[in-house]
Design a protein around this motif. Sequence first.
Motif, PDB file in Angstrom:
ATOM      1  N   GLU A  15      30.381  43.597  44.866  1.00  0.00           N
ATOM      2  CA  GLU A  15      31.630  44.399  45.195  1.00  0.00           C
ATOM      3  C   GLU A  15      32.822  43.512  45.229  1.00  0.00           C
ATOM      4  OE1 GLU A  15      31.396  47.463  46.105  1.00  0.00           O
ATOM      5  OE2 GLU A  15      29.218  47.562  45.975  1.00  0.00           O
ATOM      6  N   THR A  16      33.961  44.067  44.721  1.00  0.00           N
ATOM      7  CA  THR A  16      34.986  43.274  44.315  1.00  0.00           C
ATOM      8  C   THR A  16      36.347  43.851  44.681  1.00  0.00           C
ATOM      9  OG1 THR A  16      35.654  44.746  42.123  1.00  0.00           O
ATOM     10  CG2 THR A  16      33.704  43.068  42.029  1.00  0.00           C
ATOM     11  N   THR A  17      37.391  43.247  44.103  1.00  0.00           N
ATOM     12  CA  THR A  17      38.788  43.736  44.695  1.00  0.00           C
ATOM     13  C   THR A  17      39.392  44.875  43.614  1.00  0.00           C
ATOM     14  OG1 THR A  17      39.594  41.918  42.924  1.00  0.00           O
ATOM     15  CG2 THR A  17      39.492  41.241  45.231  1.00  0.00           C
ATOM     16  N   GLY A  18      38.598  45.230  42.626  1.00  0.00           N
ATOM     17  CA  GLY A  18      39.257  46.311  42.032  1.00  0.00           C
ATOM     18  C   GLY A  18      38.438  46.732  40.743  1.00  0.00           C
ATOM     19  N   ARG A  19      38.700  47.855  39.956  1.00  0.00           N
ATOM     20  CA  ARG A  19      38.022  48.572  39.086  1.00  0.00           C
ATOM     21  C   ARG A  19      38.038  47.835  37.547  1.00  0.00           C
ATOM     22  NH1 ARG A  19      36.896  53.623  40.839  1.00  0.00           N
ATOM     23  NH2 ARG A  19      36.840  54.640  38.672  1.00  0.00           N
ATOM     24  N   ASP A  20      39.164  47.060  37.231  1.00  0.00           N
ATOM     25  CA  ASP A  20      39.212  46.423  36.028  1.00  0.00           C
ATOM     26  C   ASP A  20      38.279  44.999  36.009  1.00  0.00           C
ATOM     27  OD1 ASP A  20      39.852  44.983  33.769  1.00  0.00           O
ATOM     28  OD2 ASP A  20      42.004  45.383  33.854  1.00  0.00           O
ATOM     29  N   PRO A  21      36.914  45.225  35.271  1.00  0.00           N
ATOM     30  CA  PRO A  21      36.409  44.006  35.350  1.00  0.00           C
ATOM     31  C   PRO A  21      36.685  42.664  34.889  1.00  0.00           C
ATOM     32  CG  PRO A  21      35.679  45.603  33.560  1.00  0.00           C
ATOM     33  CD  PRO A  21      36.745  46.340  34.263  1.00  0.00           C
ATOM     34  N   LEU A  22      37.802  42.725  33.836  1.00  0.00           N
ATOM     35  CA  LEU A  22      38.469  41.609  33.417  1.00  0.00           C
ATOM     36  C   LEU A  22      39.494  40.863  34.374  1.00  0.00           C
ATOM     37  CD1 LEU A  22      39.030  42.809  29.674  1.00  0.00           C
ATOM     38  CD2 LEU A  22      37.351  41.282  30.633  1.00  0.00           C
ATOM     39  N   GLU A  23      39.672  41.768  35.343  1.00  0.00           N
ATOM     40  CA  GLU A  23      40.785  41.258  36.474  1.00  0.00           C
ATOM     41  C   GLU A  23      40.246  41.082  37.814  1.00  0.00           C
ATOM     42  OE1 GLU A  23      43.569  39.938  35.620  1.00  0.00           O
ATOM     43  OE2 GLU A  23      43.416  40.470  33.565  1.00  0.00           O
ATOM     44  N   ALA A  24      39.079  41.880  38.261  1.00  0.00           N
ATOM     45  CA  ALA A  24      38.583  41.904  39.648  1.00  0.00           C
ATOM     46  C   ALA A  24      38.149  40.701  39.975  1.00  0.00           C
ATOM     47  CB  ALA A  24      37.569  42.988  39.577  1.00  0.00           C
ATOM     48  N   ARG A  25      38.080  40.361  41.425  1.00  0.00           N
ATOM     49  CA  ARG A  25      37.539  38.985  41.821  1.00  0.00           C
ATOM     50  C   ARG A  25      36.245  39.492  42.684  1.00  0.00           C
ATOM     51  NH1 ARG A  25      41.660  35.076  41.361  1.00  0.00           N
ATOM     52  NH2 ARG A  25      42.954  35.882  39.905  1.00  0.00           N
ATOM     53  N   ILE A  26      35.477  38.851  42.872  1.00  0.00           N
ATOM     54  CA  ILE A  26      34.230  38.854  43.618  1.00  0.00           C
ATOM     55  C   ILE A  26      34.517  38.771  45.217  1.00  0.00           C
ATOM     56  CG2 ILE A  26      31.768  38.254  44.293  1.00  0.00           C
ATOM     57  CD1 ILE A  26      31.530  37.038  41.258  1.00  0.00           C
ATOM     58  N   VAL A  27      34.112  39.766  46.085  1.00  0.00           N
ATOM     59  CA  VAL A  27      34.063  39.807  47.219  1.00  0.00           C
ATOM     60  C   VAL A  27      32.868  39.557  48.096  1.00  0.00           C
ATOM     61  CG1 VAL A  27      35.025  41.170  49.424  1.00  0.00           C
ATOM     62  CG2 VAL A  27      36.281  40.932  47.174  1.00  0.00           C
ATOM     63  N   THR A  28      31.875  40.259  47.514  1.00  0.00           N
ATOM     64  CA  THR A  28      30.515  40.262  48.009  1.00  0.00           C
ATOM     65  C   THR A  28      29.665  40.049  46.900  1.00  0.00           C
ATOM     66  OG1 THR A  28      29.843  42.375  48.473  1.00  0.00           O
ATOM     67  CG2 THR A  28      30.870  41.020  50.371  1.00  0.00           C
ATOM     68  N   ALA A  29      28.332  39.500  46.667  1.00  0.00           N
ATOM     69  CA  ALA A  29      27.594  39.544  45.895  1.00  0.00           C
ATOM     70  C   ALA A  29      25.999  39.560  46.506  1.00  0.00           C
ATOM     71  CB  ALA A  29      27.527  38.270  45.027  1.00  0.00           C
ATOM     72  N   SER A  30      25.013  40.088  45.879  1.00  0.00           N
ATOM     73  CA  SER A  30      23.772  40.089  46.273  1.00  0.00           C
ATOM     74  C   SER A  30      22.827  40.173  45.164  1.00  0.00           C
ATOM     75  CB  SER A  30      23.355  41.660  47.027  1.00  0.00           C
ATOM     76  OG  SER A  30      24.083  41.703  48.362  1.00  0.00           O
ATOM     77  N   HIS A  62      34.149  48.903  50.430  1.00  0.00           N
ATOM     78  CA  HIS A  62      32.979  47.791  50.610  1.00  0.00           C
ATOM     79  C   HIS A  62      33.187  47.637  51.981  1.00  0.00           C
ATOM     80  CE1 HIS A  62      36.065  45.031  49.618  1.00  0.00           C
ATOM     81  NE2 HIS A  62      35.830  45.007  48.317  1.00  0.00           N
ATOM     82  N   GLY A  63      34.324  47.899  52.836  1.00  0.00           N
ATOM     83  CA  GLY A  63      34.608  47.484  54.035  1.00  0.00           C
ATOM     84  C   GLY A  63      34.976  45.704  54.316  1.00  0.00           C
ATOM     85  N   VAL A  64      35.216  45.201  53.360  1.00  0.00           N
ATOM     86  CA  VAL A  64      35.615  43.593  53.633  1.00  0.00           C
ATOM     87  C   VAL A  64      37.116  43.620  53.400  1.00  0.00           C
ATOM     88  CG1 VAL A  64      35.366  41.313  52.988  1.00  0.00           C
ATOM     89  CG2 VAL A  64      33.247  42.795  52.927  1.00  0.00           C
ATOM     90  N   THR A  65      38.028  43.173  54.490  1.00  0.00           N
ATOM     91  CA  THR A  65      39.199  43.013  54.550  1.00  0.00           C
ATOM     92  C   THR A  65      39.729  41.669  53.859  1.00  0.00           C
ATOM     93  OG1 THR A  65      39.395  42.258  56.764  1.00  0.00           O
ATOM     94  CG2 THR A  65      39.480  44.689  56.318  1.00  0.00           C
ATOM     95  N   THR A  66      41.068  41.408  53.474  1.00  0.00           N
ATOM     96  CA  THR A  66      41.352  40.038  53.127  1.00  0.00           C
ATOM     97  C   THR A  66      41.045  39.267  54.410  1.00  0.00           C
ATOM     98  OG1 THR A  66      43.269  41.198  51.816  1.00  0.00           O
ATOM     99  CG2 THR A  66      43.438  38.711  52.375  1.00  0.00           C
ATOM    100  N   GLU A  67      41.285  39.271  55.451  1.00  0.00           N
ATOM    101  CA  GLU A  67      41.174  38.599  56.461  1.00  0.00           C
ATOM    102  C   GLU A  67      39.917  38.121  56.816  1.00  0.00           C
ATOM    103  OE1 GLU A  67      43.172  41.422  56.673  1.00  0.00           O
ATOM    104  OE2 GLU A  67      44.935  40.289  56.620  1.00  0.00           O
ATOM    105  N   GLN A  68      38.955  39.108  56.749  1.00  0.00           N
ATOM    106  CA  GLN A  68      37.367  38.862  56.897  1.00  0.00           C
ATOM    107  C   GLN A  68      37.227  37.777  55.680  1.00  0.00           C
ATOM    108  OE1 GLN A  68      36.075  42.740  56.821  1.00  0.00           O
ATOM    109  NE2 GLN A  68      35.476  42.794  58.935  1.00  0.00           N
ATOM    110  N   ALA A  69      37.542  38.126  54.576  1.00  0.00           N
ATOM    111  CA  ALA A  69      36.940  37.070  53.297  1.00  0.00           C
ATOM    112  C   ALA A  69      37.431  35.856  53.450  1.00  0.00           C
ATOM    113  CB  ALA A  69      37.359  37.918  52.023  1.00  0.00           C
ATOM    114  N   ARG A  70      38.991  35.648  53.972  1.00  0.00           N
ATOM    115  CA  ARG A  70      39.577  34.511  54.125  1.00  0.00           C
ATOM    116  C   ARG A  70      38.859  33.607  55.440  1.00  0.00           C
ATOM    117  NH1 ARG A  70      45.831  35.991  53.529  1.00  0.00           N
ATOM    118  NH2 ARG A  70      45.736  36.196  51.116  1.00  0.00           N
ATOM    119  N   PHE A  71      38.356  34.310  56.378  1.00  0.00           N
ATOM    120  CA  PHE A  71      37.982  33.470  57.551  1.00  0.00           C
ATOM    121  C   PHE A  71      36.573  33.033  57.438  1.00  0.00           C
ATOM    122  CE2 PHE A  71      35.760  33.652  61.734  1.00  0.00           C
ATOM    123  CZ  PHE A  71      36.565  32.684  62.308  1.00  0.00           C
ATOM    124  N   GLY A  72      35.592  34.017  56.624  1.00  0.00           N
ATOM    125  CA  GLY A  72      34.272  33.846  56.684  1.00  0.00           C
ATOM    126  C   GLY A  72      33.662  33.652  55.189  1.00  0.00           C
ATOM    127  N   GLY A  73      34.674  33.923  54.336  1.00  0.00           N
ATOM    128  CA  GLY A  73      34.064  33.771  52.753  1.00  0.00           C
ATOM    129  C   GLY A  73      34.145  32.289  52.475  1.00  0.00           C
TER     130      GLY A  73
END
Length: 239
Positions: A15-30, A62-73
């Motif tokens: 799950e990522t930050t956006g739809r463009d696969p060349l620019e999107a960043r990973i937020v969650t992975a399994s 995907h339910g993950v906010t910037t704050e959640q990712a910064r705090f627990g990521g």
Amino acid sequence: MISWHELPRAAFDLETTGRDPLEARIVTASIILVDGAGQPLQQHEWLVDPGIEIPLEASAIHGVTTEQARFGGQRSVDAVAEISSVLGGFFAAGVPVIAFNASYDFTVLKSECDRHGLPGCPARPVIDPFVLDKQVDRYRRGKRTLTALSFLYGVRLDAAHTSAADALAAIGVADALAAKYSELRMDPKELHDAQIGWCARQAAGLQQWLRRTNPDASVDGRWPLIEAGEPVPVIAAGR
């Protein structure tokens, strides 16, 4: 002969930050490894701080906010290295990795590796239920999202757009396709190579159809990843 869907196999989803696969960043992975009966043997999960703001549109999915990712990521560079290492170990052992709409996930991972100066891993053999379904049932109408295919093939998907749930559902859909269509029960490396051609032909057919109303429509048929430097296709539509 025992088919790949009756042997250990893995699944990969992002799950990522956006739809463009060349620019999107990973937020969650399994990454999930299952045995021949489909029971989990290993499960790897990552929550990642992508280093940028997560758009509200992406968080709503995907339910993950910037704050959640910064705090627990985890730091992006560390997570990307670990993800590549786990996948690389499976590929080196000949374990097929199932990824729904693989061109998206593997392109995002490759782009992240390039961004961090990491070597990445060769992606083979990959099995993509999105490509397989279009190959064996090409004229069926309706959506071909993971949610739609899970419903069609009777696969449980309780929390769509979370990477773990999507990875498990991708295994289920791939298994159902292999059980139904004997032509898919080939050596995983041969199936990987076949999907390269299938995806290219599917893209060409879609592009021809789209150009009936839009002469400039372009669909990229490269699989399982897309290199930078070319126009980016709208491949996220299958997710």
